[in-house]
Design an enzyme around this catalytic site. Structure first.
Site, mmCIF file in Angstrom:
data_model
loop_
_atom_site.group_PDB
_atom_site.id
_atom_site.type_symbol
_atom_site.label_atom_id
_atom_site.label_comp_id
_atom_site.label_asym_id
_atom_site.label_seq_id
_atom_site.Cartn_x
_atom_site.Cartn_y
_atom_site.Cartn_z
ATOM 1 N N TYR A 48 0.831 -1.212 0.000
ATOM 2 C CA TYR A 48 0.000 0.000 0.000
ATOM 3 C C TYR A 48 0.870 1.269 0.000
ATOM 4 O O TYR A 48 0.362 2.365 -0.213
ATOM 5 C CB TYR A 48 -0.935 0.053 1.218
ATOM 6 C CG TYR A 48 -1.902 -1.099 1.377
ATOM 7 C CD1 TYR A 48 -2.096 -2.037 0.373
ATOM 8 C CD2 TYR A 48 -2.631 -1.250 2.552
ATOM 9 C CE1 TYR A 48 -2.970 -3.096 0.545
ATOM 10 C CE2 TYR A 48 -3.515 -2.302 2.732
ATOM 11 C CZ TYR A 48 -3.672 -3.236 1.728
ATOM 12 O OH TYR A 48 -4.547 -4.281 1.907
ATOM 13 N N HIS A 106 0.833 -11.582 2.094
ATOM 14 C CA HIS A 106 -0.258 -10.876 1.412
ATOM 15 C C HIS A 106 -0.942 -11.736 0.345
ATOM 16 O O HIS A 106 -2.159 -11.711 0.194
ATOM 17 C CB HIS A 106 0.309 -9.600 0.770
ATOM 18 C CG HIS A 106 -0.710 -8.546 0.502
ATOM 19 N ND1 HIS A 106 -0.427 -7.208 0.547
ATOM 20 C CD2 HIS A 106 -2.024 -8.614 0.182
ATOM 21 C CE1 HIS A 106 -1.516 -6.508 0.265
ATOM 22 N NE2 HIS A 106 -2.506 -7.350 0.030
HETATM 23 N N1 LIG Z 1 -5.503 -8.700 1.902
HETATM 24 C C1 LIG Z 1 -5.912 -8.132 0.783
HETATM 25 O O1 LIG Z 1 -5.569 -8.573 -0.332
HETATM 26 C C2 LIG Z 1 -6.820 -6.931 0.852
HETATM 27 C C3 LIG Z 1 -7.516 -6.507 -0.296
HETATM 28 C C4 LIG Z 1 -8.338 -5.404 -0.188
HETATM 29 C C5 LIG Z 1 -8.482 -4.741 1.028
HETATM 30 N N2 LIG Z 1 -7.766 -5.159 2.129
HETATM 31 C C6 LIG Z 1 -7.893 -4.471 3.446
HETATM 32 O O2 LIG Z 1 -9.276 -4.367 3.802
HETATM 33 C C7 LIG Z 1 -9.627 -3.002 3.993
HETATM 34 C C8 LIG Z 1 -11.067 -2.765 3.623
HETATM 35 O O3 LIG Z 1 -11.351 -3.205 2.316
HETATM 36 P P1 LIG Z 1 -11.650 -2.217 1.104
HETATM 37 O O4 LIG Z 1 -10.974 -0.931 1.375
HETATM 38 O O5 LIG Z 1 -11.352 -2.903 -0.157
HETATM 39 O O6 LIG Z 1 -13.210 -2.039 1.101
HETATM 40 P P2 LIG Z 1 -14.401 -1.716 2.143
HETATM 41 O O7 LIG Z 1 -13.881 -1.290 3.462
HETATM 42 O O8 LIG Z 1 -15.337 -2.845 2.064
HETATM 43 O O9 LIG Z 1 -15.121 -0.512 1.413
HETATM 44 C C9 LIG Z 1 -14.487 0.708 1.238
HETATM 45 C C10 LIG Z 1 -15.395 1.572 0.367
HETATM 46 O O10 LIG Z 1 -16.634 1.818 1.047
HETATM 47 C C11 LIG Z 1 -16.821 3.225 1.220
HETATM 48 N N3 LIG Z 1 -17.428 3.372 2.557
HETATM 49 C C12 LIG Z 1 -16.814 3.167 3.766
HETATM 50 N N4 LIG Z 1 -17.697 3.318 4.766
HETATM 51 C C13 LIG Z 1 -18.890 3.623 4.196
HETATM 52 C C14 LIG Z 1 -20.175 3.888 4.723
HETATM 53 N N5 LIG Z 1 -20.420 3.857 6.040
HETATM 54 N N6 LIG Z 1 -21.182 4.169 3.855
HETATM 55 C C15 LIG Z 1 -20.947 4.196 2.516
HETATM 56 N N7 LIG Z 1 -19.741 3.925 1.961
HETATM 57 C C16 LIG Z 1 -18.725 3.655 2.790
HETATM 58 C C17 LIG Z 1 -15.450 3.842 1.077
HETATM 59 O O11 LIG Z 1 -15.529 5.118 0.503
HETATM 60 P P3 LIG Z 1 -14.824 6.426 1.159
HETATM 61 O O12 LIG Z 1 -13.396 6.109 1.446
HETATM 62 O O13 LIG Z 1 -15.008 7.470 0.083
HETATM 63 O O14 LIG Z 1 -15.635 6.729 2.390
HETATM 64 C C18 LIG Z 1 -14.768 2.894 0.084
HETATM 65 O O15 LIG Z 1 -15.139 3.219 -1.256
HETATM 66 C C19 LIG Z 1 -8.603 -2.273 3.114
HETATM 67 O O16 LIG Z 1 -8.515 -0.906 3.391
HETATM 68 C C20 LIG Z 1 -7.343 -3.053 3.407
HETATM 69 O O17 LIG Z 1 -6.803 -2.668 4.653
HETATM 70 C C21 LIG Z 1 -6.949 -6.250 2.052
#
Ligand SMILES: NC(=O)c1ccc[n+]([C@@H]2O[C@H](COP(=O)([O-])OP(=O)(O)OC[C@H]3O[C@@H](n4cnc5c(N)ncnc54)[C@H](OP(=O)(O)O)[C@@H]3O)[C@@H](O)[C@H]2O)c1
Length: 281
Positions: A48, A106
């Site tokens: 990241y 990862h």
């Molecule tokens: N191990 C892996 O391969 C892997 C892959 C992907 C992610 N991850 C980890 O998991 C974390 C979370 O996953 P993710 O970032 O993919 O997706 P997520 O947390 O499921 O969703 C994030 C999205 O939802 C929006 N959002 C957040 N809260 C909200 C709410 N209350 N109402 C409406 N929309 C909302 C955010 O927009 P805004 O930011 O504009 O609010 C963003 O577009 C990542 O940040 C990372 O740390 C790990």
């Protein structure tokens, strides 16, 4: 905050804040906001490129190190015993900490057994309190967990109300491995969960949003959720999930929303593997 106990006794918060796709120069502000909202688990990764932002934010927060739970991940380009060991020291330096609470592989590519040996060494040396994997789907997970010495404490997978990962749970249980959900709100640019009428209807009974119901459902399954948002009001909304409890009926109703149990990415698809290795390996 609620906690789960990992298979080595380490306690881990069931809710954290993820920083995937949070730009390096914005990360410090976002993590500062998240810490002020109350989050204590921060999920970052070498890939990241924002570990420094996480480190800067916690250093300036005044929060005691033992009250924080830092998660980072060894990227494919650092796979192998020597490179992984070096990368762990780099992560420690960027995070400005003496130890990482949870270190994950990862992706399941490259010399993951070599990486694991380096991680086991770091674990025994006290540089890391817990070790685990990420994106290890069922067969790969079993093969890996079976042959390694220290069993993975966590497997971080794409998991949410529409992608429920029920099938892998018995395999995790064999090794005492706990699940951590990435994409708990459906991920970037996907409205399926936050705009779900079914989840909103359940939430209306408690004065909660669909997003809050989706996160509460995960934590009530004993799964750690790490929602990401760059907006402080959404960070606060996503954090306010411990003042209500979903009933068994609510839980069962949400279980019927499952669309794709193992995730939207096929980690065995040769095109995907080639793309990842050739571009990021
Ligand atoms: N191990 C892996 O391969 C892997 C892959 C992907 C992610 N991850 C980890 O998991 C974390 C979370 O996953 P993710 O970032 O993919 O997706 P997520 O947390 O499921 O969703 C994030 C999205 O939802 C929006 N959002 C957040 N809260 C909200 C709410 N209350 N109402 C409406 N929309 C909302 C955010 O927009 P805004 O930011 O504009 O609010 C963003 O577009 C990542 O940040 C990372 O740390 C790990």
């Amino acid at each position: 905050m609620e906690y789960i106990k990992l298979n080595n006794g380490v306690e881990m918060p069931t809710l954290g804040y993820g920083v995937f796709l949070v730009a390096p120069d914005e990360c410090e502000r976002c993590v500062t906001d998240a810490l002020s909202v109350g989050y204590r688990l921060i999920d970052t990764a070498q890939a990241y490129q924002n570990e420094e932002g996480v480190g800067n934010a916690w250093r300036k927060s005044g929060i005691k190190r033992e009250d924080l739970f830092l998660v980072t991940k060894v990227w494919i380009s650092n796979a192998g015993e020597e490179k992984a060991a070096h990368s762990i020291d780099e992560s420690l330096s960027k995070l400005q900490t003496e130890y990482i609470d949870l270190l994950l592989i990862h992706q399941a590519y490259g010399d993951v057994f070599g990486s694991w040996r380096a991680m086991e060494r770091a674990y025994r040396a006290g540089k890391v309190r817990a070790i685990g994997v990420s994106n290890f789907q069922a067969g790969r997970f079993f093969d890996f967990a079976h042959y390694v010495d220290v069993k993975p404490m966590v497997n971080q997978l794409q998991c949410n109300a529409l992608i429920q990962q029920q099938g892998i749970e018995p395999l995790h249980a064999e090794f005492g491995t706990r699940m951590m959900a990435w994409g708990p709100l459906g991920g970037q640019g996907v409205d399926g969960i936050v705009k779900s009428e079914a989840l909103a209807a359940i939430g209306a009974k408690y004065g909660k949003s669909a997003a809050q119901v989706a996160l509460r459902w995960l934590t009530q399954r004993g799964i750690v959720a790490i929602p990401k948002s760059t907006h402080k009001d959404r960070m606060a909304q996503n954090f306010a999930i411990f003042d209500f409890t979903l009933t068994d009926d609510d839980m069962a109703q949400i279980a019927t929303l499952n669309q794709h149990d193992t995730g939207t990415i096929n980690f065995n698809d040769p095109q995907f593997v080639k793309y990842l290795i050739q571009n990021y390996g």
